[in-house]
Enzyme design. Sequence first.
Site, mmCIF file in Angstrom:
data_model
loop_
_atom_site.group_PDB
_atom_site.id
_atom_site.type_symbol
_atom_site.label_atom_id
_atom_site.label_comp_id
_atom_site.label_asym_id
_atom_site.label_seq_id
_atom_site.Cartn_x
_atom_site.Cartn_y
_atom_site.Cartn_z
ATOM 1 C CE LYS A 178 -1.828 3.006 2.063
ATOM 2 N NZ LYS A 178 -1.663 4.440 1.723
ATOM 3 N N GLY A 231 6.757 5.281 8.624
ATOM 4 C CA GLY A 231 5.915 6.466 8.635
ATOM 5 C C GLY A 231 5.925 7.112 9.997
ATOM 6 N N GLY A 236 2.215 4.363 13.336
ATOM 7 C CA GLY A 236 2.967 3.171 13.747
ATOM 8 C C GLY A 236 2.301 2.483 14.939
ATOM 9 C CD GLU A 253 12.599 4.192 9.429
ATOM 10 O OE1 GLU A 253 12.451 5.091 10.286
ATOM 11 O OE2 GLU A 253 12.735 4.398 8.228
ATOM 12 C CB CYS A 287 13.101 8.156 8.716
ATOM 13 S SG CYS A 287 13.906 7.169 7.467
ATOM 14 C CD GLU A 384 10.487 12.262 11.969
ATOM 15 O OE1 GLU A 384 9.348 11.827 12.077
ATOM 16 O OE2 GLU A 384 11.432 11.620 11.472
HETATM 17 P P1 NAP Z 1 1.759 8.498 7.893
HETATM 18 O O1 NAP Z 1 0.388 9.016 8.034
HETATM 19 O O2 NAP Z 1 2.349 7.735 8.995
HETATM 20 O O3 NAP Z 1 1.781 7.663 6.538
HETATM 21 C C1 NAP Z 1 2.640 6.572 6.267
HETATM 22 C C2 NAP Z 1 1.851 5.479 5.537
HETATM 23 O O4 NAP Z 1 0.842 4.945 6.412
HETATM 24 C C3 NAP Z 1 1.103 5.985 4.304
HETATM 25 O O5 NAP Z 1 1.071 4.966 3.323
HETATM 26 C C4 NAP Z 1 -0.282 6.228 4.867
HETATM 27 O O6 NAP Z 1 -1.281 6.246 3.879
HETATM 28 C C5 NAP Z 1 -0.435 5.037 5.795
HETATM 29 N N1 NAP Z 1 -1.463 5.205 6.819
HETATM 30 C C6 NAP Z 1 -1.985 6.349 7.325
HETATM 31 N N2 NAP Z 1 -2.935 6.075 8.241
HETATM 32 C C7 NAP Z 1 -3.029 4.725 8.322
HETATM 33 C C8 NAP Z 1 -3.824 3.829 9.085
HETATM 34 N N3 NAP Z 1 -4.739 4.266 9.950
HETATM 35 N N4 NAP Z 1 -3.638 2.499 8.913
HETATM 36 C C9 NAP Z 1 -2.724 2.029 8.040
HETATM 37 N N5 NAP Z 1 -1.952 2.840 7.272
HETATM 38 C C10 NAP Z 1 -2.089 4.178 7.417
HETATM 39 O O7 NAP Z 1 2.744 9.670 7.557
HETATM 40 P P2 NAP Z 1 2.338 11.061 6.888
HETATM 41 O O8 NAP Z 1 1.017 11.546 7.313
HETATM 42 O O9 NAP Z 1 2.541 10.891 5.456
HETATM 43 O O10 NAP Z 1 3.446 12.004 7.533
HETATM 44 C C11 NAP Z 1 3.251 12.562 8.845
HETATM 45 C C12 NAP Z 1 4.534 12.607 9.624
HETATM 46 O O11 NAP Z 1 5.082 11.283 9.717
HETATM 47 C C13 NAP Z 1 5.653 13.401 9.003
HETATM 48 O O12 NAP Z 1 5.559 14.744 9.300
HETATM 49 C C14 NAP Z 1 6.862 12.751 9.603
HETATM 50 O O13 NAP Z 1 7.137 13.284 10.869
HETATM 51 C C15 NAP Z 1 6.470 11.319 9.746
HETATM 52 N N6 NAP Z 1 6.968 10.476 8.635
HETATM 53 C C16 NAP Z 1 8.022 9.682 8.885
HETATM 54 C C17 NAP Z 1 8.532 8.908 7.859
HETATM 55 C C18 NAP Z 1 9.713 8.029 8.062
HETATM 56 O O14 NAP Z 1 10.422 7.730 7.112
HETATM 57 N N7 NAP Z 1 9.943 7.535 9.247
HETATM 58 C C19 NAP Z 1 7.972 8.945 6.598
HETATM 59 C C20 NAP Z 1 6.857 9.739 6.375
HETATM 60 C C21 NAP Z 1 6.379 10.511 7.418
HETATM 61 P P3 NAP Z 1 -1.749 7.614 3.167
HETATM 62 O O15 NAP Z 1 -0.635 8.595 3.234
HETATM 63 O O16 NAP Z 1 -2.026 7.169 1.783
HETATM 64 O O17 NAP Z 1 -2.983 8.076 3.864
#
Ligand code: NAP
Length: 482
Positions: A178, A231, A236, A253, A287, A384
């Site tokens: 996904k 994410g 997480g 992660e 990250c 972060e």
């Molecule tokens: P996120 O919401 O954690 O998204 C990561 C993945 O999880 C995406 O594919 C997202 O889908 C999916 N997801 C979201 N809600 C979910 C749920 N309830 N169940 C299962 N999967 C779900 O991250 P983001 O909103 O894009 O970014 C927010 C913050 O996360 C950033 O500001 C940053 O601090 C952090 N982040 C960290 C990393 C890393 O590499 N560690 C990467 C990205 C973001 P959709 O996006 O399609 O809704």
Amino acid sequence: MKILDIDSTHCLIGGRWQAPLSGELLPLFNPSDGTELCQIARGSADDIEAAVSAADAALAGEWRRTTAAERGRILTRLGQLVLEHTDELAQLEAQDVGKPLTQARADAVALARYMEFYGGAADKLHGQTIPYLDGYTVYTLREPHGVTGHIVPWNYPMQIIGRSVGAALATGNACVLKPAEEACLTALAFAELAVRAGLPAGALNVVPGLGAEAGAALSHHPCVHHISFTGSVAVGKLIQKAAAENVVPVTLELGGKSPQLVFDDADLDAALPFLVNAGIQNAGQTCSASSRILVHESRYDEVVTAMSAKYRNLKAGPALRDLNVGPLVSQRQKEIVEGFIAAGHDLEIAAQGEIVADAPSTGAYVAPTLFAKVSPDHSLAQDEIFGPVQVIIPFRDEDEAVAIANGTAFGLVASCWTKDGARQMRLARKLRAGQVFLNNYGAGGGVELPFGGTGLSGHGREKGFEALYGFTTLKTVAALHG
Ligand code: NAP
Ligand code: MG
């Protein structure tokens, strides 16, 4: 829009590209100018159900019979196809997530490296024989978990797909991927290349869609046997709860607040490019970004002056202009980062880069920003940010440096700049991080190097050979034959 020759609105399920079952679509935006790029599938629980069934069928069919050596050959061919399509992949990523072309190309090459590495490793993961009681022969088998779920963020789609799907396929799992709603074009291109490389139907299924819909359905599905998630911390935790309901392992992660420690004897000329690049690469949306620079008080002014000079030369602009920094992935992310910068209103901004004059006002640009003399407990030094923002924090001695470095909830990466070999060895042990770099940062990406964190950075290791253990389960066979 066509991605290679497939339709951007389709999902890959059981080896066939098909429209989402609901027929519903989502728009995808180019953050360099805010325009709509194309539409993608809004995958639902029904599409996830179909994808998990297709993965299950693959595990009962051709994919199960594919030998480790043949899995390796397929991944190696896939790596070659990725290399041949580097420019197309880089163009797609640049438009989709705003990544400057050079950085997007590097991600495509890293994706190819993951396929080469895991292709080469596929037939080298062996069990053991264990000396036991008289009359017994005991050995271990490393078996795939079965169906693996891969939930990927938008910041490094190609690299994160490469590391998790590569290791999962090498070990014979069948994957349901996904991708992030904001970044799914290279995921679709990669899946099409996997089909062309001869991957059996159902071994890799891709369902784009929203996290709360397709992502949640995947993480809760009772027939998914392992989940790999990269994410945010908040999501997480949801993933780990969902996995707990089904009692399946997860790799999480979740980012970090990674420090670089600059000691009094550091070679600043060598350190400087790493100090800055590790903070602004991919507009800080990394990250393992190094968002905290800890500096011994004797070198503090020198580091602030040198980093500030570099910052003043940084240019942010459209991804296809290939400058130092592109836009952030979305307006939402830009607002979050601007909120952090506003929270530093009482602090000293040492220097800022420039948003080029012709960058569209509808793009998600943030000027790279360097804060000096930040207190270790300030939100800018604790949370972060996920943007091109770094803070410089002074320290008095080694103990204080370690206390500050370890003084956040995260523990992903850390680095030390010092010529003192004994200090290097002490700090490598004392720093709370999954990776410690000595007189460098990031080691050029390091497909071969196990990666993952402690604390809120998550748990489990991906990358390197270590990931192959995570994507397998160990069976012990004990035969009593007299
Ligand atoms: P996120 O919401 O954690 O998204 C990561 C993945 O999880 C995406 O594919 C997202 O889908 C999916 N997801 C979201 N809600 C979910 C749920 N309830 N169940 C299962 N999967 C779900 O991250 P983001 O909103 O894009 O970014 C927010 C913050 O996360 C950033 O500001 C940053 O601090 C952090 N982040 C960290 C990393 C890393 O590499 N560690 C990467 C990205 C973001 P959709 O996006 O399609 O809704
Ligand atoms: Mg986009």
